[in-house]
Design an enzyme around this catalytic site. Structure first.
Site, PDB file in Angstrom:
ATOM      1  CE  LYS A 174      -4.229  -1.781   0.417  1.00 21.35           C
ATOM      2  NZ  LYS A 174      -4.305  -2.855   1.396  1.00 21.35           N
ATOM      3  CD  GLU A 207     -10.206   4.128   0.373  1.00 23.32           C
ATOM      4  OE1 GLU A 207     -10.113   5.325   0.064  1.00 23.32           O
ATOM      5  OE2 GLU A 207      -9.448   3.250  -0.085  1.00 23.32           O
ATOM      6  CB  SER A 220      -0.114  -8.278  -0.954  1.00 29.02           C
ATOM      7  OG  SER A 220      -0.967  -9.091  -0.175  1.00 29.02           O
TER       8      SER A 220
HETATM    9  C1  LIG Z   1      -5.181  -4.009   1.219  1.00 29.25           C
HETATM   10  C2  LIG Z   1      -4.467  -5.269   1.052  1.00 29.25           C
HETATM   11  C3  LIG Z   1      -4.811  -6.175   0.015  1.00 29.25           C
HETATM   12  C4  LIG Z   1      -5.977  -5.980  -0.893  1.00 29.25           C
HETATM   13  O1  LIG Z   1      -5.941  -4.829  -1.677  1.00 29.25           O
HETATM   14  P1  LIG Z   1      -5.603  -4.842  -3.214  1.00 29.25           P
HETATM   15  O2  LIG Z   1      -5.896  -3.464  -3.646  1.00 29.25           O
HETATM   16  O3  LIG Z   1      -6.493  -5.866  -3.862  1.00 29.25           O
HETATM   17  O4  LIG Z   1      -4.172  -5.189  -3.351  1.00 29.25           O
HETATM   18  C5  LIG Z   1      -4.039  -7.304  -0.140  1.00 29.25           C
HETATM   19  N1  LIG Z   1      -3.009  -7.574   0.681  1.00 29.25           N
HETATM   20  C6  LIG Z   1      -2.658  -6.742   1.689  1.00 29.25           C
HETATM   21  C7  LIG Z   1      -1.517  -7.109   2.561  1.00 29.25           C
HETATM   22  C8  LIG Z   1      -3.374  -5.570   1.912  1.00 29.25           C
HETATM   23  O5  LIG Z   1      -3.030  -4.756   2.901  1.00 29.25           O
END
Ligand SMILES: *Cc1c(COP(=O)(O)O)cnc(C)c1O
Length: 398
Positions: free
Chosen positions: A91, A113, A383
């Site tokens: 993010k 948000e 992620s």
């Molecule tokens: C917010 C988040 C997601 C989901 O958001 P995307 O916009 O689909 O990437 C996935 N993994 C993590 C660790 C997140 O914080």
């Protein structure tokens, strides 16, 4: 994508008239500022010295043997380590870019948000570092289940505003942020957290997250060599997935997104927008949404707050329709089990969102073996890290 911000039949800009000039200004800024050399240099310097990029690509040997003990289906598994970014997830790539842009546009306040709180933390971090006041809208349910991130945002100087309307989760937080933006549009930048929302946000966020895939592609060429057969990412709004997919979209690489089947696709408690959604308009874009027969948006459910959203970025809806990417859904229980497996085999505590991508691996490895006639070489976007989820995981572990 066309000039109007459409990906096939999806996308567009369905917003209150008062926001149209701001979105038009933002669209110009993407072309005249973000995509140009001076901004790119400044932002990429921050990504390296402040965020810690490039993040590594890690070969997960023990996990791939645990997923497929025979080694007949899953050849190699490599993880793109976005959990090692400052603040613990991808993010921050987007938040830093947007807050930097807000400064260039002379905005004096940022709003965001947040669902799991990761985007709120990332925006609060970027705002603190660049000296801008920040307010974060968060559903009251999420405020309760993501307490550590609420405390983080407050320590970083952000105002966290709990939202009590609707399902009191991410969808409602985004409604409230859009409402704030309508009244403060002259001095405020709305930092959207995923590749969703009205044009140009899906394009802007994808441009700021493509650094993930660009790095992974170069690291794959240097390490394992050539290209992966298969790229996998979890999908909430779709930003880590589109950031990963972008770099491989013109290559002979199969793209898989994994979304949240919650308590099961046969229950009403899931967030599988791509698997089960219908065409509708949500948060300014025409996309796939969870809705009833009257077109009312339904509540989504996922054990993972970051996937608990009844919409999805329009580019993913288009990639599904064209067949260029494939999407599957895994349940809460499958995601929690995958989180345990990754922790024990690789020593990495992943976020519950990310755990969905891992939970999709057995089915993806089978499908890819059938397609290729040999074990697949897979790159998966890890992620984010799971520290924020410890309480939820304990609750859901039998
Ligand atoms: C917010 C988040 C997601 C989901 O958001 P995307 O916009 O689909 O990437 C996935 N993994 C993590 C660790 C997140 O914080």
């Amino acid at each position: 994508m066309t000039a109007l911000g459409y990906y096939g039949e999806f996308g567009g800009r369905f917003v209150a008239e008062t926001l149209v000039p701001a979105l038009a200004q933002l669209e110009r800024a993407v072309h005249e500022i973000v995509l140009r050399e001076p901004f790119q240099r400044e932002w990429r310097d921050l990504l390296s010295s402040y965020v810690g990029r490039p993040t590594p690509l890690w070969r997960a040997e023990r996990l791939s043997r645990a997923v497929d003990p025979s080694g007949d289906l899953l050849g190699e598994l490599w993880l793109k380590r976005e959990d090692l970014c400052h603040t613990g997830a991808h993010k921050i790539n987007n938040a830093l870019g947007q807050v930097l842009l807000a400064k260039k546009l002379g905005k004096t306040r940022v709003i965001a948000e947040t669902g799991a709180g990761q985007h709120g933390v990332a925006t609060a971090t970027a705002a603190a570092m660049m000296g801008l006041p920040c307010a974060v809208y968060m559903g009251a349910v999420d405020v309760a289940r993501q307490a550590p991130n609420v405390a983080r945002m407050r320590l970083l100087g952000a105002r966290v505003l709990p939202v009590e309307s609707g399902s009191r989760t991410l969808k409602d937080a985004m409604n409230e942020a859009l409402r704030d933006w309508v009244t403060h549009v002259a001095d405020t930048h709305y930092c959207v957290g995923s590749a969703a929302g009205p044009h140009p946000y899906p394009m802007l966020v994808a441009e700021l997250q493509r650094v993930i895939g660009d790095e992974a592609r170069a690291e794959w060429a240097e390490g394992p060599g050539g290209l992966p057969d298969t790229v996998v990412a979890c999908v909430g709004g779709g930003s880590n997935a589109i950031g990963m997919f972008r770099a491989f979209i013109s290559d002979p690489v199969e793209l898989y997104g994994v979304e949240a089947a919650g308590e099961g696709l046969d229950t009403e408690r899931h967030a599988a927008t791509l698997t089960r959604g219908r065409v509708g308009v949500l948060h300014g874009a025409r996309t796939l949404v969870l809705s009833d027969d009257d077109g009312q948006i339904l509540e989504a459910h996922s054990v993972s707050a970051g996937l608990d959203y009844p919409g999805v970025g329009p580019e993913h809806a288009a990639l599904l329709r064209s067949g260029r990417a494939k999407y599957l859904a895994v349940t809460d229980a499958e995601a929690v089990a995958a989180l345990h497996l990754v922790a024990r085999t690789e020593g990495i505590l992943v976020a519950l969102e990310t755990a969905h991508a891992f939970a999709g691996l057995p089915a993806i490895a089978r499908a890819e073996h059938a397609r290729l006639g040999r074990p697949a070489r897979v790159a998966l976007c890890l992620s984010g890290r799971g520290d924020k989820d410890l309480a939820t995981v304990a609750e859901h572990t039998p």
